[in-house]
Scaffold this active site. Structure first.
Site, mmCIF file in Angstrom:
data_model
loop_
_atom_site.group_PDB
_atom_site.id
_atom_site.type_symbol
_atom_site.label_atom_id
_atom_site.label_comp_id
_atom_site.label_asym_id
_atom_site.label_seq_id
_atom_site.Cartn_x
_atom_site.Cartn_y
_atom_site.Cartn_z
ATOM 1 N N ALA A 56 -25.476 60.946 16.982
ATOM 2 C CA ALA A 56 -26.825 60.716 16.438
ATOM 3 C C ALA A 56 -27.651 59.767 17.304
ATOM 4 O O ALA A 56 -28.612 59.174 16.831
ATOM 5 C CB ALA A 56 -26.738 60.214 14.999
ATOM 6 N N TYR A 80 -19.161 78.150 24.028
ATOM 7 C CA TYR A 80 -19.976 77.547 22.964
ATOM 8 C C TYR A 80 -19.970 78.432 21.702
ATOM 9 O O TYR A 80 -19.769 77.936 20.579
ATOM 10 C CB TYR A 80 -21.402 77.357 23.495
ATOM 11 C CG TYR A 80 -22.354 76.669 22.565
ATOM 12 C CD1 TYR A 80 -22.352 75.277 22.438
ATOM 13 C CD2 TYR A 80 -23.282 77.391 21.823
ATOM 14 C CE1 TYR A 80 -23.247 74.637 21.588
ATOM 15 C CE2 TYR A 80 -24.185 76.753 20.977
ATOM 16 C CZ TYR A 80 -24.162 75.382 20.864
ATOM 17 O OH TYR A 80 -25.050 74.749 20.023
ATOM 18 N N LYS A 128 -18.533 77.557 17.930
ATOM 19 C CA LYS A 128 -19.394 77.567 16.741
ATOM 20 C C LYS A 128 -18.925 78.593 15.705
ATOM 21 O O LYS A 128 -19.064 78.380 14.497
ATOM 22 C CB LYS A 128 -20.854 77.828 17.149
ATOM 23 C CG LYS A 128 -21.457 76.722 18.013
ATOM 24 C CD LYS A 128 -21.401 75.372 17.318
ATOM 25 C CE LYS A 128 -22.090 74.266 18.089
ATOM 26 N NZ LYS A 128 -21.985 72.966 17.428
HETATM 27 P P1 NAP Z 1 -28.154 66.708 22.150
HETATM 28 O O1 NAP Z 1 -29.601 66.434 22.090
HETATM 29 O O2 NAP Z 1 -27.541 67.063 23.463
HETATM 30 O O3 NAP Z 1 -27.359 65.459 21.497
HETATM 31 C C1 NAP Z 1 -25.965 65.496 21.435
HETATM 32 C C2 NAP Z 1 -25.458 64.283 20.695
HETATM 33 O O4 NAP Z 1 -24.018 64.385 20.602
HETATM 34 C C3 NAP Z 1 -25.737 62.963 21.414
HETATM 35 O O5 NAP Z 1 -25.931 61.953 20.451
HETATM 36 C C4 NAP Z 1 -24.446 62.718 22.188
HETATM 37 O O6 NAP Z 1 -24.206 61.330 22.501
HETATM 38 C C5 NAP Z 1 -23.429 63.220 21.180
HETATM 39 N N1 NAP Z 1 -22.141 63.574 21.781
HETATM 40 C C6 NAP Z 1 -21.886 64.442 22.780
HETATM 41 N N2 NAP Z 1 -20.567 64.500 23.032
HETATM 42 C C7 NAP Z 1 -19.972 63.648 22.153
HETATM 43 C C8 NAP Z 1 -18.631 63.253 21.910
HETATM 44 N N3 NAP Z 1 -17.608 63.764 22.614
HETATM 45 N N4 NAP Z 1 -18.398 62.346 20.933
HETATM 46 C C9 NAP Z 1 -19.409 61.820 20.200
HETATM 47 N N5 NAP Z 1 -20.695 62.163 20.387
HETATM 48 C C10 NAP Z 1 -20.967 63.057 21.353
HETATM 49 O O7 NAP Z 1 -27.755 67.943 21.188
HETATM 50 P P2 NAP Z 1 -28.566 68.553 19.942
HETATM 51 O O8 NAP Z 1 -29.435 69.636 20.440
HETATM 52 O O9 NAP Z 1 -29.117 67.479 19.090
HETATM 53 O O10 NAP Z 1 -27.355 69.287 19.162
HETATM 54 C C11 NAP Z 1 -26.692 68.676 18.073
HETATM 55 C C12 NAP Z 1 -25.759 69.714 17.458
HETATM 56 O O11 NAP Z 1 -26.505 70.851 17.032
HETATM 57 C C13 NAP Z 1 -24.700 70.246 18.426
HETATM 58 O O12 NAP Z 1 -23.484 70.470 17.745
HETATM 59 C C14 NAP Z 1 -25.295 71.545 18.891
HETATM 60 O O13 NAP Z 1 -24.308 72.448 19.325
HETATM 61 C C15 NAP Z 1 -25.976 72.018 17.625
HETATM 62 N N6 NAP Z 1 -27.032 72.994 17.842
HETATM 63 C C16 NAP Z 1 -28.124 72.681 18.586
HETATM 64 C C17 NAP Z 1 -29.109 73.649 18.777
HETATM 65 C C18 NAP Z 1 -30.347 73.381 19.578
HETATM 66 O O14 NAP Z 1 -31.128 74.328 19.775
HETATM 67 N N7 NAP Z 1 -30.604 72.178 20.046
HETATM 68 C C19 NAP Z 1 -28.967 74.915 18.196
HETATM 69 C C20 NAP Z 1 -27.834 75.180 17.451
HETATM 70 C C21 NAP Z 1 -26.875 74.211 17.258
HETATM 71 P P3 NAP Z 1 -24.764 60.671 23.888
HETATM 72 O O15 NAP Z 1 -26.251 60.478 23.692
HETATM 73 O O16 NAP Z 1 -24.030 59.394 24.009
HETATM 74 O O17 NAP Z 1 -24.453 61.665 24.973
#
Ligand code: NAP
Length: 247
Positions: free
Chosen positions: A12, A155, A159
């Site tokens: 987060a 990925y 999921k």
């Molecule tokens: P994001 O902007 O890349 O943020 C990812 C977050 O996860 C960051 O806070 C990151 O921390 C943290 N993180 C990554 N690896 C980690 C680990 N090993 N342990 C703990 N924290 C970790 O991604 P997002 O787009 O918000 O996506 C959030 C979720 O929604 C993911 O599961 C993604 O697959 C899913 N999702 C996203 C989309 C989309 O369009 N964006 C669509 C479908 C699903 P740091 O800041 O320290 O790196």
């Protein structure tokens, strides 16, 4: 809607997880959250949320893919907050490439961070939820876990696995008043999707009936509903928040 509750949201420090933490805090929820490496961002976020909403918030640097770190994290959070009511397995990464080029490391990194993490954290909080005779677990999946996507075999598999995991946990723990649902975002505007080429981004938004990418708030509002007492008869479901991309 979440007054007096405590949520752990993994990942987060930015993006969707950050959006969820903000909306939960606005609704009176105390927030524990994790991140991988964004120490400065996490500190600034703690300050911002506690001064704006007056709830308790604390960030923990913890690798969701690591089992032992997850167990230690759960103990630390329960000691800091007294209890946890809501677990959101949101941390996720992409390592996109075509199958022909995908390395074992790219496969393992994505499966461990996106899917094994849900096992790690659910396991870590399970006895706590059983003791409380309550709990709401929300797993962040994706529309590509249902549809598949070229260049995202790792990925999409992670999921899709999250959806099977969600249904199994819902069946196993429903009698203990522990609910488990999956949220499937479509194309959401975060750093994860900003890394994509502009043409790819436009290609996605053109196919979305609502003709725009979603915002972290769009996803957070669904999580708010699933975490709250408005959804006490909903479990085992995968709900899309995708502007109609998946029907
Ligand atoms: P994001 O902007 O890349 O943020 C990812 C977050 O996860 C960051 O806070 C990151 O921390 C943290 N993180 C990554 N690896 C980690 C680990 N090993 N342990 C703990 N924290 C970790 O991604 P997002 O787009 O918000 O996506 C959030 C979720 O929604 C993911 O599961 C993604 O697959 C899913 N999702 C996203 C989309 C989309 O369009 N964006 C669509 C479908 C699903 P740091 O800041 O320290 O790196």
């Amino acid at each position: 809607m979440l007054q007096g509750k405590t949520a752990l949201i993994t990942g987060a420090s930015r993006g969707i997880g950050k959006g969820i933490a903000e909306i939960f805090a606005k609704n009176g929820c105390n927030i524990a959250f994790t991140y991988a490496s964004s120490v400065e961002k996490a500190k600034a976020f703690e300050q911002e949320i506690s001064s704006q909403y007056g709830v308790k918030i604390k960030g923990y640097q913890s690798d969701a893919a690591n089992f032992n770190q997850s167990l230690a994290l759960a103990d630390e959070i329960i000691a800091d907050f007294g209890k946890v009511d809501i677990l959101i397995n949101n941390a996720g990464i992409t390592r996109d490439t075509l199958m022909l080029r995908m390395t074992e490391e790219q496969w393992d990194d994505v499966i461990n961070t996106n899917l094994k993490s849900a096992f790690n954290l659910t396991k870590a909080f399970l006895k706590h939820f059983l003791g409380n005779k309550a709990g709401s677990i929300i797993n962040m999946t994706s529309v590509v876990g249902v549809m598949g996507n070229a260049g995202q075999a790792n990925y999409s598999a992670s999921k899709a696995g999250m959806i099977g995991f969600t249904k199994s946990i819902a069946k196993e723990l429903g009698s203990r008043n522990i609910r488990c649902n999956a949220v499937a975002p479509g194309f959401i505007e975060t750093e994860m999707t900003h890394a994509l080429d502009e043409n790819v981004r436009k290609g996605w938004t053109d196919t979305i009936p609502l003709k725009r990418g979603g915002t972290p708030d769009d996803v957070a509002n669904l999580c708010l509903f699933l975490a709250s007492d408005l959804s006490t008869y909903i479990t085992g479901q995968t709900i899309s928040v995708c502007g109609g991309m998946l029907m």
